[in-house]
Motif scaffolding. Structure first.
Motif, mmCIF file in Angstrom:
data_model
loop_
_atom_site.group_PDB
_atom_site.id
_atom_site.type_symbol
_atom_site.label_atom_id
_atom_site.label_comp_id
_atom_site.label_asym_id
_atom_site.label_seq_id
_atom_site.Cartn_x
_atom_site.Cartn_y
_atom_site.Cartn_z
ATOM 1 N N LEU A 95 -8.477 11.188 -6.151
ATOM 2 C CA LEU A 95 -9.469 10.289 -5.570
ATOM 3 C C LEU A 95 -8.893 8.896 -5.342
ATOM 4 O O LEU A 95 -9.206 8.241 -4.347
ATOM 5 C CB LEU A 95 -10.702 10.218 -6.475
ATOM 6 N N ASP A 96 -8.048 8.449 -6.279
ATOM 7 C CA ASP A 96 -7.397 7.143 -6.094
ATOM 8 C C ASP A 96 -6.511 7.143 -4.844
ATOM 9 O O ASP A 96 -6.501 6.174 -4.073
ATOM 10 C CB ASP A 96 -6.543 6.791 -7.325
ATOM 11 N N THR A 105 -16.092 3.203 7.139
ATOM 12 C CA THR A 105 -15.107 4.201 7.527
ATOM 13 C C THR A 105 -15.835 5.423 8.064
ATOM 14 O O THR A 105 -16.947 5.740 7.622
ATOM 15 C CB THR A 105 -14.195 4.619 6.360
ATOM 16 N N GLN A 145 -6.839 9.142 -2.246
ATOM 17 C CA GLN A 145 -7.722 9.243 -1.083
ATOM 18 C C GLN A 145 -8.299 7.882 -0.713
ATOM 19 O O GLN A 145 -8.326 7.502 0.457
ATOM 20 C CB GLN A 145 -8.868 10.213 -1.393
ATOM 21 N N GLU A 146 -8.725 7.129 -1.710
ATOM 22 C CA GLU A 146 -9.282 5.798 -1.453
ATOM 23 C C GLU A 146 -8.223 4.865 -0.868
ATOM 24 O O GLU A 146 -8.508 4.073 0.038
ATOM 25 C CB GLU A 146 -9.847 5.209 -2.747
ATOM 26 N N LEU A 147 -6.998 4.970 -1.374
ATOM 27 C CA LEU A 147 -5.928 4.114 -0.877
ATOM 28 C C LEU A 147 -5.589 4.452 0.572
ATOM 29 O O LEU A 147 -5.334 3.558 1.387
ATOM 30 C CB LEU A 147 -4.685 4.278 -1.762
ATOM 31 N N LYS A 168 0.832 -1.206 0.000
ATOM 32 C CA LYS A 168 0.000 0.000 0.000
ATOM 33 C C LYS A 168 0.864 1.253 0.000
ATOM 34 O O LYS A 168 0.551 2.231 -0.685
ATOM 35 C CB LYS A 168 -0.923 -0.007 1.224
ATOM 36 N N GLN A 185 -19.367 14.559 -1.201
ATOM 37 C CA GLN A 185 -18.582 13.753 -0.279
ATOM 38 C C GLN A 185 -17.660 14.668 0.516
ATOM 39 O O GLN A 185 -16.983 15.522 -0.052
ATOM 40 C CB GLN A 185 -17.764 12.706 -1.037
ATOM 41 N N LEU A 237 -14.794 9.540 5.900
ATOM 42 C CA LEU A 237 -15.534 10.143 4.795
ATOM 43 C C LEU A 237 -17.019 10.086 5.091
ATOM 44 O O LEU A 237 -17.509 9.129 5.688
ATOM 45 C CB LEU A 237 -15.248 9.414 3.479
ATOM 46 N N MET A 259 -7.684 5.690 2.711
ATOM 47 C CA MET A 259 -8.794 5.148 3.505
ATOM 48 C C MET A 259 -8.612 3.646 3.735
ATOM 49 O O MET A 259 -8.863 3.132 4.831
ATOM 50 C CB MET A 259 -10.123 5.400 2.793
ATOM 51 N N ASN A 260 -8.180 2.945 2.699
ATOM 52 C CA ASN A 260 -7.954 1.505 2.841
ATOM 53 C C ASN A 260 -6.814 1.212 3.811
ATOM 54 O O ASN A 260 -6.829 0.194 4.516
ATOM 55 C CB ASN A 260 -7.645 0.874 1.476
ATOM 56 N N ASP A 306 -12.434 0.592 9.814
ATOM 57 C CA ASP A 306 -11.608 1.756 10.109
ATOM 58 C C ASP A 306 -11.065 1.655 11.530
ATOM 59 O O ASP A 306 -11.767 1.264 12.455
ATOM 60 C CB ASP A 306 -12.455 3.030 9.949
#
Length: 542
Positions: free
Chosen positions: A213-214, A405, A216-218, A170, A496, A408, A220-221, A261
């Motif tokens: 956005l990619d 999560t 941000q999603e990563l 990651k 969002q 967001l 979050m993951n 989360d």
């Protein structure tokens, strides 16, 4: 930079590593000791416990945490005698070693903080017992010493960790994305400085948005962690609370690979602890009573986690006597609650009311009516819901539904005066125009397709100065406690948002759940649907 300052920086880095490793080691020791209690002949478990204590002692010694390393050395000596067979594993010794883990955790926190490091009175008593055990055998029937019996593991002080382990894959992907974003930003600057068409600039901006956005999603993951390690800590809580209550209880955990989360895990610690205490004290019978009813003498508490509908569901179930609906209803009547108008589900849900308790007497475990209210309050802070089901003589199940999560939020913007607020979109049933002729009162009741809808003006909630608008709108909010209308001046639409915690000045303000930064750089406050429903249902002031 002076040599002394460099040494201080290097030491602080070592201390930071020590904090993370010691917390992991102590959590592992606690879990292994509980496993050893059920498998006292397992030499591999005992060896692993010894290695953990030895590692902790060595790390503490390197940092000159003498009190910590000295206590760990005595623990290590007792473990060595257990390994060689000079002493036998017994419930009494497991209890001593669990108390020793609590002492090591406390000494570790105080050593890192740089405060008073000397042993407390109960810790000195434990040290003497451990030293004596390392030299002499204890009777397996000896009772647990009182220095640790009065507290469960959930009440002992610990140092909260803000660290999080992230997989290297990651991190590599995040690094790649930051590089691609830097390239995309350079491309946008080049297009803006040259004589390029508008469409080319918009294409570059859209590509930059996609990459952002990619990333941000990563991120979050990366915040997602498996629930297993956190849930396994409750084996100790179950053991200690059951021992205090004189009952026999085992804990079963299912779905420990489910990821949520990290904030969710932190916020669930108190609710699960209170549910365990309440279940053991009120719901689970004593061994002789269970045997008389044809049940196993050892009760079972089952905590399961699963992904459902884009969120996560935790189920907490016991096989005790179930909730006493008659007693709950009687207690509700004593609190002037009209139970005749409530459904069975609503009556059972009264256990989450502040101060609600059906206990005949206050015990060390429960009876003050505060535990289950903590469950509801913490779950709602996570934008979740809690419900309860019970079958008399069979057991009780509490179900907690949470978003995956909490960082967001899908929100809906509304405006009053010059201020913008965000309502969680999953709490909105519909939006409509406020009917003409509605009195300009702070609160009131609307007729929504033949059903009464209590409403409250947002400007009144937060004392926002406004002028009388030509048109007002109503956001209909639904909550497990009911529905309410929130009157606002303008509807801004959905978006969002990244949820930020409240600052110190606003942290105690009722009706606010968090904050977010708008695209124009201004701060928007995120509303708490539960509080809005409650405030709308309040009777108008006389």
């Amino acid at each position: 930079m002076s040599e002394t300052l460099i040494r201080d920086i290097d030491r602080q880095q070592l201390v930071d590593v020590f904090v993370v490793e010691s917390e992991e080691t102590l959590a592992s020791l606690e879990e292994l000791l509980l496993r050893l209690e059920h498998a006292p002949e397992d030499q591999d478990i005992l060896n692993e416990i010894f290695r953990g204590a030895h590692t902790l002692k060595g790390n503490a010694s390197c940092l000159q945490f003498d009190e910590l390393s000295g206590f760990a050395h005595v623990v290590e000596e007792m473990l060595e005698r257990l390994r060689t067979g000079d002493l036998h594993v017994s419930p009494t010794r497991i209890s001593q070693l669990l108390d020793a883990v609590d002492t090591l955790r406390d000494l570790s926190a105080r050593s890192v903080a740089g405060g008073e490091r000397s042993l407390l009175a109960n810790q000195r008593a434990l040290l003497a017992e451990l030293s004596e055990s390392a030299l002499h055998s204890l009777s397996d029937g000896q009772q647990k010493s009182e220095h640790g019996a009065e507290k469960t593991s959930s009440e002992r002080g610990t140092r909260s960790s803000r660290s999080l382990r992230v997989g290297i894959e990651k991190l590599d992907r995040m690094l790649d994305l930051t590089g691609e974003i830097a390239i995309a930003r350079g491309h946008v600057r080049l297009l803006m400085s040259g004589d390029h068409g508008t469409e080319a600039i918009f294409d570059a901006i859209r590509e930059l948005d996609r990459l952002s956005l990619d990333l941000q999603e990563l991120v979050m993951n990366a915040r997602l962690v498996p629930v297993g390690p956190a849930l396994r800590r409750f084996h100790r809580v179950v053991r200690d609370v059951a021992a205090t209550a004189g009952k026999r209880v085992s804990l079963v955990i299912e779905g420990d690979e489910v990821e949520v989360d990290t904030t969710v895990i932190e916020q669930l610690k108190d609710p699960i602890t209170h549910m365990i205490r309440n279940s053991i004290d009120h719901g689970i019978e004593r061994p002789e009573e269970r045997t008389a009813r044809g049940k196993a003498a050892t009760a079972t508490i089952r905590i399961s986690a699963s992904h459902e509908s884009g969120g996560v569901v935790f189920r907490f179930a016991d096989d005790g006597r179930g909730l006493d609906e008659v007693r709950i209803a009687g207690r509700a009547r004593a609190m002037s609650i009209d139970v005749e108008r409530l459904s069975r589900e609503d009556i059972l849900g009264l256990i989450f009311q502040p101060g609600f308790s059906t206990a005949h007497e206050v015990t060390e475990v429960s009876g003050r009516g505060i535990g289950m209210d903590v469950v509801r309050r913490n779950v709602e802070l996570l934008r979740g819901t809690v419900s309860v089901a019970s079958v008399a003589g069979t057991g009780t199940t509490i179900m907690i539904r949470l978003p995956l999560t909490v960082a967001l939020i899908e929100g809906f913007g509304v405006a009053v005066g010059d201020e913008t607020y965000i309502v969680p979109i999953d709490a909105i049933a519909e939006c409509m125009e406020l009917p003409a002729g509605t009195p300009p009162d702070a609160r009131g009741v609307l007729n929504l397709r033949g059903e009464p809808l209590p409403f409250v003006r947002l400007g009144h909630l937060f004392d926002i100065p406004t002028t009388s608008p030509v048109r007002e709108n109503v956001v209909v909010i639904h909550h497990q406690r009911g529905r309410a209308g929130l009157v606002v001046q303008e509807l801004l639409g959905g978006s969002q948002s990244v949820m930020k915690p409240m600052g110190h000045l606003l942290r105690g303000v009722a009706g606010l759940a968090g904050s977010s930064i708008l695209g124009n750089g201004r701060v928007a406050l995120i509303l708490d649907p539960h509080e809005i429903v409650r405030r709308a249902a309040e009777p108008p002031a006389a």
